[in-house]
Design a protein around this motif. Sequence first.
Motif, PDB file in Angstrom:
ATOM      1  N   LYS A 120       0.840  -1.207   0.000  1.00  0.00           N
ATOM      2  CA  LYS A 120       0.000   0.000   0.000  1.00  0.00           C
ATOM      3  C   LYS A 120       0.875   1.257   0.000  1.00  0.00           C
ATOM      4  O   LYS A 120       0.581   2.214  -0.714  1.00  0.00           O
ATOM      5  CB  LYS A 120      -0.929   0.009   1.213  1.00  0.00           C
ATOM      6  N   ASN A 121       1.941   1.265   0.803  1.00  0.00           N
ATOM      7  CA  ASN A 121       2.855   2.419   0.836  1.00  0.00           C
ATOM      8  C   ASN A 121       3.521   2.637  -0.511  1.00  0.00           C
ATOM      9  O   ASN A 121       3.672   3.769  -0.970  1.00  0.00           O
ATOM     10  CB  ASN A 121       3.928   2.223   1.905  1.00  0.00           C
ATOM     11  N   PHE A 156       1.081   4.186  -2.944  1.00  0.00           N
ATOM     12  CA  PHE A 156       0.945   5.614  -2.652  1.00  0.00           C
ATOM     13  C   PHE A 156       2.144   6.384  -3.204  1.00  0.00           C
ATOM     14  O   PHE A 156       1.988   7.425  -3.833  1.00  0.00           O
ATOM     15  CB  PHE A 156       0.833   5.836  -1.139  1.00  0.00           C
ATOM     16  N   VAL A 199       7.126   8.096   1.613  1.00  0.00           N
ATOM     17  CA  VAL A 199       6.253   8.087   2.780  1.00  0.00           C
ATOM     18  C   VAL A 199       6.997   8.494   4.045  1.00  0.00           C
ATOM     19  O   VAL A 199       6.408   8.541   5.112  1.00  0.00           O
ATOM     20  CB  VAL A 199       5.599   6.703   2.980  1.00  0.00           C
ATOM     21  N   ILE A 211       2.356   7.030   6.876  1.00  0.00           N
ATOM     22  CA  ILE A 211       1.260   6.078   6.734  1.00  0.00           C
ATOM     23  C   ILE A 211       1.356   4.988   7.790  1.00  0.00           C
ATOM     24  O   ILE A 211       0.381   4.367   8.138  1.00  0.00           O
ATOM     25  CB  ILE A 211       1.252   5.478   5.312  1.00  0.00           C
TER      26      ILE A 211
END
Length: 169
Positions: free
Chosen positions: A121-122, A125, A133, A139
């Motif tokens: 997911k990171n 993103f 991040v 996050i």
Amino acid sequence: MSNFMIALILIISVITDLRSRKILNIVTLPAILVALIYHTFTPGLDGFLFSGKGFLVGLGLLLIPFLMKGIGAGDVKLLAAIGAWKGAMFVLYTAVYAGIIGGLVAVVVLVKNKRLGFTLKNMLFSLMFLKGVKGSLQISDNGNNSISIPYAVPIALGALLTFLMEAFL
């Protein structure tokens, strides 16, 4: 001579990266400078261009991951030093092999630590917004959740595979 220098640089860098998670400037920066000088004095201008192109390719390959805070500056300088000694094609193959090896190691470490889904997911993103991040947006659910690997090891293994490829092809 260049094979000996690369082996020496990689051995020292792997040891220091495993022990202290640092690749020392006192190893990489003189290695780059000596490579440029060596290749300039051996075949002349063609040697300098060979070394300079290898340095720039090595530097450029990890520059974006470094700017996104995904990799350390020592790793970038190590790959640049390899390029300065062995040229653009050698460092390109080394980086490809190191990326594959590093990715496999990272997946194993993430699965072991039950962090694969969160990390994916990171990464999504970061790719969507071209932003690391580690900046203003965190996050992670707590401050001490980062997992990293000493990337000198995949770089050294990638260089070893490239040496073997040169020897047998």
